[in-house]
Every structure is written in structure tokens, then in C-alpha cells.
Write a protein that holds these residues in place. Structure first.
Motif, PDB file in Angstrom:
ATOM      1  N   MET A  10      84.275  47.859  23.203  1.00 24.98           N
ATOM      2  CA  MET A  10      84.758  48.140  24.551  1.00 24.98           C
ATOM      3  C   MET A  10      83.565  48.588  25.389  1.00 24.98           C
ATOM      4  O   MET A  10      82.876  49.535  25.031  1.00 24.98           O
ATOM      5  CB  MET A  10      85.813  49.251  24.523  1.00 24.98           C
ATOM      6  CG  MET A  10      86.347  49.617  25.874  1.00 24.98           C
ATOM      7  SD  MET A  10      87.709  50.796  25.708  1.00 24.98           S
ATOM      8  CE  MET A  10      87.005  52.171  26.579  1.00 24.98           C
ATOM      9  N   PHE A  11      83.328  47.880  26.473  1.00 23.67           N
ATOM     10  CA  PHE A  11      82.246  48.223  27.386  1.00 23.67           C
ATOM     11  C   PHE A  11      82.845  48.640  28.715  1.00 23.67           C
ATOM     12  O   PHE A  11      83.617  47.893  29.304  1.00 23.67           O
ATOM     13  CB  PHE A  11      81.305  47.039  27.613  1.00 23.67           C
ATOM     14  CG  PHE A  11      80.596  46.589  26.365  1.00 23.67           C
ATOM     15  CD1 PHE A  11      79.471  47.255  25.929  1.00 23.67           C
ATOM     16  CD2 PHE A  11      81.066  45.515  25.635  1.00 23.67           C
ATOM     17  CE1 PHE A  11      78.820  46.846  24.779  1.00 23.67           C
ATOM     18  CE2 PHE A  11      80.419  45.101  24.485  1.00 23.67           C
ATOM     19  CZ  PHE A  11      79.291  45.769  24.049  1.00 23.67           C
ATOM     20  N   VAL A  12      82.493  49.825  29.160  1.00 16.48           N
ATOM     21  CA  VAL A  12      82.898  50.299  30.474  1.00 16.48           C
ATOM     22  C   VAL A  12      81.637  50.307  31.333  1.00 16.48           C
ATOM     23  O   VAL A  12      80.678  50.994  31.017  1.00 16.48           O
ATOM     24  CB  VAL A  12      83.518  51.711  30.411  1.00 16.48           C
ATOM     25  CG1 VAL A  12      83.834  52.223  31.803  1.00 16.48           C
ATOM     26  CG2 VAL A  12      84.763  51.703  29.534  1.00 16.48           C
ATOM     27  N   PHE A  13      81.647  49.493  32.380  1.00 24.32           N
ATOM     28  CA  PHE A  13      80.514  49.437  33.299  1.00 24.32           C
ATOM     29  C   PHE A  13      80.855  50.297  34.501  1.00 24.32           C
ATOM     30  O   PHE A  13      81.864  50.062  35.169  1.00 24.32           O
ATOM     31  CB  PHE A  13      80.234  47.992  33.726  1.00 24.32           C
ATOM     32  CG  PHE A  13      79.783  47.125  32.584  1.00 24.32           C
ATOM     33  CD1 PHE A  13      78.447  47.061  32.244  1.00 24.32           C
ATOM     34  CD2 PHE A  13      80.695  46.402  31.834  1.00 24.32           C
ATOM     35  CE1 PHE A  13      78.019  46.272  31.187  1.00 24.32           C
ATOM     36  CE2 PHE A  13      80.287  45.604  30.774  1.00 24.32           C
ATOM     37  CZ  PHE A  13      78.944  45.545  30.453  1.00 24.32           C
ATOM     38  N   GLY A  14      80.041  51.310  34.747  1.00 25.58           N
ATOM     39  CA  GLY A  14      80.300  52.242  35.835  1.00 25.58           C
ATOM     40  C   GLY A  14      79.082  52.401  36.720  1.00 25.58           C
ATOM     41  O   GLY A  14      78.017  51.856  36.449  1.00 25.58           O
ATOM     42  N   ALA A  15      79.275  53.166  37.766  1.00 23.96           N
ATOM     43  CA  ALA A  15      78.181  53.421  38.700  1.00 23.96           C
ATOM     44  C   ALA A  15      78.307  54.832  39.251  1.00 23.96           C
ATOM     45  O   ALA A  15      79.421  55.349  39.416  1.00 23.96           O
ATOM     46  CB  ALA A  15      78.207  52.417  39.843  1.00 23.96           C
ATOM     47  N   ASN A  16      77.175  55.453  39.513  1.00 23.96           N
ATOM     48  CA  ASN A  16      77.185  56.781  40.124  1.00 23.96           C
ATOM     49  C   ASN A  16      77.873  56.694  41.479  1.00 23.96           C
ATOM     50  O   ASN A  16      77.641  55.768  42.247  1.00 23.96           O
ATOM     51  CB  ASN A  16      75.761  57.297  40.307  1.00 23.96           C
ATOM     52  CG  ASN A  16      75.097  57.589  38.984  1.00 23.96           C
ATOM     53  OD1 ASN A  16      75.749  57.743  37.971  1.00 23.96           O
ATOM     54  ND2 ASN A  16      73.782  57.635  38.991  1.00 23.96           N
ATOM     55  N   GLY A  17      78.732  57.651  41.761  1.00 23.17           N
ATOM     56  CA  GLY A  17      79.423  57.694  43.039  1.00 23.17           C
ATOM     57  C   GLY A  17      80.668  56.837  43.101  1.00 23.17           C
ATOM     58  O   GLY A  17      81.348  56.810  44.127  1.00 23.17           O
ATOM     59  N   CYS A  18      80.998  56.133  42.046  1.00 25.01           N
ATOM     60  CA  CYS A  18      82.192  55.277  42.022  1.00 25.01           C
ATOM     61  C   CYS A  18      83.421  56.144  41.759  1.00 25.01           C
ATOM     62  O   CYS A  18      83.544  56.744  40.695  1.00 25.01           O
ATOM     63  CB  CYS A  18      82.037  54.215  40.942  1.00 25.01           C
ATOM     64  SG  CYS A  18      83.543  53.283  40.611  1.00 25.01           S
ATOM     65  N   GLN A  19      84.320  56.199  42.711  1.00 27.23           N
ATOM     66  CA  GLN A  19      85.503  57.053  42.559  1.00 27.23           C
ATOM     67  C   GLN A  19      86.424  56.557  41.445  1.00 27.23           C
ATOM     68  O   GLN A  19      87.082  57.356  40.767  1.00 27.23           O
ATOM     69  CB  GLN A  19      86.264  57.151  43.872  1.00 27.23           C
ATOM     70  CG  GLN A  19      86.897  55.862  44.338  1.00 27.23           C
ATOM     71  CD  GLN A  19      87.652  56.022  45.638  1.00 27.23           C
ATOM     72  OE1 GLN A  19      87.879  57.120  46.105  1.00 27.23           O
ATOM     73  NE2 GLN A  19      88.031  54.907  46.217  1.00 27.23           N
ATOM     74  N   TYR A  20      86.471  55.260  41.233  1.00 23.00           N
ATOM     75  CA  TYR A  20      87.332  54.712  40.183  1.00 23.00           C
ATOM     76  C   TYR A  20      86.762  55.019  38.799  1.00 23.00           C
ATOM     77  O   TYR A  20      87.518  55.283  37.859  1.00 23.00           O
ATOM     78  CB  TYR A  20      87.518  53.207  40.375  1.00 23.00           C
ATOM     79  CG  TYR A  20      88.108  52.883  41.721  1.00 23.00           C
ATOM     80  CD1 TYR A  20      89.444  53.167  41.993  1.00 23.00           C
ATOM     81  CD2 TYR A  20      87.332  52.350  42.734  1.00 23.00           C
ATOM     82  CE1 TYR A  20      89.988  52.905  43.235  1.00 23.00           C
ATOM     83  CE2 TYR A  20      87.869  52.078  43.989  1.00 23.00           C
ATOM     84  CZ  TYR A  20      89.195  52.359  44.227  1.00 23.00           C
ATOM     85  OH  TYR A  20      89.738  52.107  45.450  1.00 23.00           O
ATOM     86  N   CYS A  21      85.449  54.988  38.686  1.00 20.58           N
ATOM     87  CA  CYS A  21      84.796  55.331  37.419  1.00 20.58           C
ATOM     88  C   CYS A  21      85.057  56.793  37.061  1.00 20.58           C
ATOM     89  O   CYS A  21      85.372  57.122  35.923  1.00 20.58           O
ATOM     90  CB  CYS A  21      83.288  55.088  37.513  1.00 20.58           C
ATOM     91  SG  CYS A  21      82.842  53.402  37.945  1.00 20.58           S
ATOM     92  N   GLU A  22      84.922  57.649  38.048  1.00 19.27           N
ATOM     93  CA  GLU A  22      85.173  59.077  37.826  1.00 19.27           C
ATOM     94  C   GLU A  22      86.633  59.323  37.457  1.00 19.27           C
ATOM     95  O   GLU A  22      86.928  60.149  36.586  1.00 19.27           O
ATOM     96  CB  GLU A  22      84.792  59.883  39.066  1.00 19.27           C
ATOM     97  CG  GLU A  22      83.302  59.875  39.365  1.00 19.27           C
ATOM     98  CD  GLU A  22      82.454  60.333  38.183  1.00 19.27           C
ATOM     99  OE1 GLU A  22      82.807  61.331  37.522  1.00 19.27           O
ATOM    100  OE2 GLU A  22      81.435  59.669  37.911  1.00 19.27           O
TER     101      GLU A  22
END
Length: 70
Positions: free
Chosen positions: A31-43
């Protein structure tokens, strides 16, 4: 440096997400979760996982999970 960035991104979820320096299936689905700093959905996703023990356990039991900060 990129590995440290990933680790900081999933602070508090080190028991769920594995170190990205070596990607291994360990006889589980990956399972790979690709996120980004400042992404409200990731948080929101990280908070949902942190606050739901059943979900945490399911991920740990069934997946080799990795959080990759883009």
C-alpha cells in the motif's frame, strides 16, 4: 534527505508506515500513500488512521504500507 522528509510526514504513524529506504512486500499486499505537505486531505487521512485503532490494525495486518511525501 527524502527519506527523512517521508518520516516527518507520517510522524505518529511509524507503527503503520514502514521506512521507504527499502520497499518490501513481506508477503502482504503493498500500500502506497502519496501525500504532500499542506494537503488537507492527506492530514485528514493520517488523523483518521491515528484515531481508529481498528483501521490501524487492519493496515498493519494486511499491508506493507508506505507513506511517500511528494
Amino acid at each position: 534527505q527524502a527519506n527523512d522528509l517521508d518520516k516527518k510526514s507520517y510522524a505518529g504513524l511509524e507503527d503503520v508506515f514502514q521506512d521507504t529506504s527499502t520497499l518490501e512486500s513481506k508477503n502482504k499486499y503493498m500500500m502506497f500513500v502519496f501525500g504532500a505537505n499542506g494537503c488537507q486531505y492527506c492530514e485528514r487521512l493520517k488523523e483518521d488512521i491515528k484515531n481508529n485503532q481498528e483501521l490501524k490494525d487492519y493496515i498493519k495486518d494486511h499491508f506493507s504500507a508506505y507513506y511517500i511525501n511528494l
